[in-house]
Design a protein around this motif. Structure first.
Motif, PDB file in Angstrom:
ATOM      1  N   ARG A   1      -5.974  -7.391  -5.529  1.00 31.57           N
ATOM      2  CA  ARG A   1      -5.508  -6.104  -5.047  1.00 31.57           C
ATOM      3  C   ARG A   1      -4.153  -6.244  -4.342  1.00 31.57           C
ATOM      4  O   ARG A   1      -3.329  -5.344  -4.344  1.00 31.57           O
ATOM      5  N   ARG A   2      -3.944  -7.412  -3.707  1.00 29.50           N
ATOM      6  CA  ARG A   2      -2.724  -7.608  -2.928  1.00 29.50           C
ATOM      7  C   ARG A   2      -1.493  -7.864  -3.793  1.00 29.50           C
ATOM      8  O   ARG A   2      -0.394  -7.986  -3.287  1.00 29.50           O
TER       9      ARG A   2
ATOM     10  N   ALA B   1       0.910  -2.645  -4.921  1.00 30.58           N
ATOM     11  CA  ALA B   1       1.135  -1.796  -3.748  1.00 30.58           C
ATOM     12  C   ALA B   1       1.374  -0.373  -4.228  1.00 30.58           C
ATOM     13  O   ALA B   1       1.644  -0.145  -5.407  1.00 30.58           O
ATOM     14  N   MET B   2       1.250   0.566  -3.287  1.00 28.23           N
ATOM     15  CA  MET B   2       1.367   1.958  -3.693  1.00 28.23           C
ATOM     16  C   MET B   2       2.116   2.771  -2.654  1.00 28.23           C
ATOM     17  O   MET B   2       2.002   2.519  -1.459  1.00 28.23           O
ATOM     18  N   ALA B   3       2.880   3.742  -3.131  1.00 31.96           N
ATOM     19  CA  ALA B   3       3.539   4.688  -2.224  1.00 31.96           C
ATOM     20  C   ALA B   3       3.279   6.099  -2.749  1.00 31.96           C
ATOM     21  O   ALA B   3       3.190   6.320  -3.951  1.00 31.96           O
ATOM     22  N   PHE B   4       3.142   7.017  -1.809  1.00 39.02           N
ATOM     23  CA  PHE B   4       2.740   8.383  -2.151  1.00 39.02           C
ATOM     24  C   PHE B   4       3.896   9.374  -1.995  1.00 39.02           C
ATOM     25  O   PHE B   4       4.970   9.016  -1.514  1.00 39.02           O
TER      26      PHE B   4
ATOM     27  N   ARG C   1       8.139  -0.503   2.837  1.00 40.71           N
ATOM     28  CA  ARG C   1       6.852  -1.023   3.285  1.00 40.71           C
ATOM     29  C   ARG C   1       6.008  -1.481   2.084  1.00 40.71           C
ATOM     30  O   ARG C   1       5.378  -2.534   2.119  1.00 40.71           O
ATOM     31  N   ALA C   2       6.016  -0.669   1.011  1.00 39.08           N
ATOM     32  CA  ALA C   2       5.220  -1.017  -0.170  1.00 39.08           C
ATOM     33  C   ALA C   2       5.763  -2.282  -0.840  1.00 39.08           C
ATOM     34  O   ALA C   2       5.001  -3.100  -1.343  1.00 39.08           O
TER      35      ALA C   2
ATOM     36  N   HIS D   1      -5.054   0.518  -9.212  1.00 36.84           N
ATOM     37  CA  HIS D   1      -4.944  -0.220  -7.963  1.00 36.84           C
ATOM     38  C   HIS D   1      -6.204  -1.045  -7.698  1.00 36.84           C
ATOM     39  O   HIS D   1      -6.331  -1.690  -6.661  1.00 36.84           O
TER      40      HIS D   1
ATOM     41  N   LEU E   1      -9.031  -0.001  -6.944  1.00 38.51           N
ATOM     42  CA  LEU E   1      -9.791   0.544  -5.820  1.00 38.51           C
ATOM     43  C   LEU E   1     -10.958   1.388  -6.300  1.00 38.51           C
ATOM     44  O   LEU E   1     -11.850   1.709  -5.540  1.00 38.51           O
TER      45      LEU E   1
ATOM     46  N   LEU F   1      -9.817  -9.106  -3.123  1.00 34.30           N
ATOM     47  CA  LEU F   1      -8.688  -8.693  -2.283  1.00 34.30           C
ATOM     48  C   LEU F   1      -7.390  -9.357  -2.745  1.00 34.30           C
ATOM     49  O   LEU F   1      -6.331  -8.718  -2.775  1.00 34.30           O
TER      50      LEU F   1
ATOM     51  N   ARG G   1      -5.706   5.143  -8.773  1.00 39.44           N
ATOM     52  CA  ARG G   1      -6.754   4.449  -8.021  1.00 39.44           C
ATOM     53  C   ARG G   1      -7.406   3.352  -8.862  1.00 39.44           C
ATOM     54  O   ARG G   1      -7.713   2.278  -8.366  1.00 39.44           O
TER      55      ARG G   1
END
Lengths: 360, 214
Positions: free
Chosen positions: A76-77, A80-83, A147-148, A50, A52, A73, A47
């Motif tokens: 931040r862009r 990217a993140m994937a879980f 997607r990420a 990222h 955030l 922003l 986090r």
């Protein structure tokens, strides 16, 4: 210049320090695996990385520039993140992959082109019109990763991305994902608790223990020369034995492990307390009376205590003054006819014995 | 059915339609906010909303009546016995329902979804909009439940609307009146129309849900 650098970053929750990093950085295009048990602060680290979550203290740098909070922003862009769970949105696979482009207001034609390219890259072009509910676990995770990566981030953060997949699917996706990251030069902070995964994918491995970095280094360093007993235990060193240095001669130290003496390559004084780490795959094993022409400095004899087949390999526990585990191929275990109570010899190179100095 | 009857049906749909739209516009953002943020006093607000979901319409009618009555704080607006007063009462009934269902819908979403949406580059407003889209089936439920409860409600609209012929008479108040006067045929006809509307709303709701699932 590093892509992302965390300097003296600390995070507290309810007065308890859950992250306290002296220094961690990711170079452009570099894959850094973060290894650690549950509760070591891995998710908090992601986090912060990222942008955030603002750390209690410390500086986060993006390409050398200190990040101001709340992070813009636009910055931040680039990340990217994937879980572990794909967390797909309602809609089709293609709509999911396009979401990052949609929020960046990429125009329709370009968005379509990027989405097709990503679907192709992850081998899911045929699933473009499917809904999340109809996908298998592997397909869903491929969608989440596509997607990420669709907005072409410079840094990808992964939180146990393969942990809920079955073994063969996991290995294929792991190799596909690393190939894609390498080919496109995407930097990556890859959190995992799977040491084999870390070893397979990473340029560098960072081991987290209770929110602190226990060790950062190339995979071979971390795996063969763990810096602390915790790292040794976590990276699955297998044999960790306490002992004391009894003699030093030309860079070779002798260590009494209480029952057996081994030699190791190290720079430690006589009397030092040490933890000796020997990876099971570095222990060579043979039948007593059989061929023994092995050049290793450390040779011992002992009795087999247990034989545990594990697929392609077999884990053998031997009593030789101390208990040592050896990992042999299934074939050689069968050829040697390894059974409990069998008399065997063991050989370990001095360079395969890694010593960690202990206090006291 | 005569033109007067059609007027009654139309007014019912307009009053409850406007009331549900206003309730959604005012209620969905509040529900999302309560669902996403933790702050002091939030628990009290959630409790109030939950209580509001079960407010007796007659009590709502009384409160709105007292507010709008000539001597009341809003008496100068001269809204009592107008469709606006009926809309106001219905909003008071439907709004907590909309807030409560939205809140439950947002809390029902995976907590990590928010982080995932942000991590794909969403701005705060894009995050809110995406969460609404993810929770849209539940929001349709909020719409259907809210509309169903106010179009079939009689106590509050009777009190603040007055059941004035040609002005504030709606289906429920007309049914009460016709039954009292012994015009059972008319009362039954209106009841059937009311049931058909309820059926239609539920059918629409189910259809949207089914479409969303596939």
């Amino acid at each position: 210049m590093s892509l992302l650098a965390l300097e003296g970053v600390a995070v507290e929750v309810g007065g308890r320090r859950i992250l306290d990093l002296e220094w961690l950085e990711v170079e452009p295009g570099e894959i850094v695996a973060v290894l650690g048990p549950t509760g070591a602060g891995k998710s908090t680290l992601l986090r912060v990385a990222h942008l955030l979550e603002r750390p209690l203290r410390g500086t986060v740098r993006w390409r050398g520039e200190a990040v101001g909070w709340p992070a813009p922003l636009e910055l931040r862009r680039q990340i990217a993140m994937a879980f572990q769970d794909p967390l797909l949105f309602a809609g089709t696979v293609a709509e999911n992959v396009g979401y990052g482009l949609e929020v960046r207001r990429v125009d329709g034609a370009e968005r379509k082109r990027r989405v097709s390219a990503l679907l192709e890259l992850f081998g899911i072009a045929s699933l473009a019109a499917r809904r999340p509910a109809s996908l298998s676990g592997g397909e869903a995770q491929r969608t989440a990763l596509a997607r990420a990566l669709a907005p072409a981030p410079e840094l990808l953060l992964l939180d146990e991305p393969l942990a809920s997949l079955d073994e063969p699917i996991r290995q294929r996706l792991r190799s596909d994902l690393t190939t894609i990251l390498r080919r496109h030069g995407v930097g990556c902070l890859w959190v995992t608790h799977d040491q084999a995964e870390a070893l397979a994918v990473a340029d560098r491995v960072a081991v987290l223990e209770g929110g602190r970095l226990a060790q950062v280094g190339r995979p071979s360093e971390v795996f063969y020369q763990p810096a602390t007993p915790f790292v040794a235990g976590f990276v699955g060193t297998g044999n960790t034995l306490r002992g004391r240095v009894t003699a030093v001669r030309e860079g070779i130290v002798s260590v009494d492990l209480g029952g057996v003496e081994v030699e190791a390559v190290a720079d430690l004084p006589v009397g030092a307390s040490v933890l000796a780490c020997i990876r099971p795959e570095d222990v060579v094993l043979g039948r007593s009376g059989g061929a023994t022409h092995h050049s290793a400095r450390n040779r011992m004899t002992g009795k087999v205590l247990a034989v545990l087949p594990q697929g392609a390999t077999t884990r053998v526990t031997v009593a030789c003054g101390v208990r040592l585990e050896a990992l042999v191929t299934r074939r050689s275990a069968e050829d040697l006819g390894l059974v409990p109570d069998l008399d065997v010899w063991l050989a370990v190179k001095a360079t395969a014995v890694h010593l960690i100095a202990e206090a006291g | 059915m005569g033109p007067e009857l059609w007027q009654v049906i139309a007014l019912s749909l307009v009053v409850s339609g406007v009331a549900i739209v206003v309730s959604m516009v005012l209620g969905v953002p509040v529900g999302i906010f309560l669902g996403l943020h933790r702050f002091p006093g939030r628990q009290l607000l959630v409790t109030l909303v939950n209580t509001g979901m079960g407010l007796p319409p007659v009590v709502v009618g009384l409160v709105v009546f007292l507010l709008l009555a000539r001597a009341g704080p809003l008496g100068s607006l001269e809204l009592l016995y107008t469709p606006t007063a009926m809309i106001l009462a219905q909003v008071v009934i439907a709004w907590p329902l909309v807030v409560g269902v939205t809140l439950a819908a947002i809390q029902g979403l995976d907590a990590r979804l928010r982080l995932q949406i942000l991590s794909l580059g969403a701005s705060p407003s894009q995050l809110y909009w995406k969460l609404v889209r993810e929770a849209r089936l539940s929001l349709v439920a909020a719409l259907a439940a809210g509309f169903g409860s106010i179009i079939s409600e009689v106590g509050a609209v009777m009190m603040v609307g007055g059941n004035i012929r040609g002005e504030t008479r709606v289906m429920t108040t007309a049914i009460v009146l016709e039954t009292r006067q012994g015009n059972f045929g008319l009362a039954i006809a209106l009841s059937v129309v009311l049931l058909l509307i309820a059926l239609g709303v539920n059918w629409l709701f189910t259809w949207v849900q089914q479409r969303g699932r596939v």
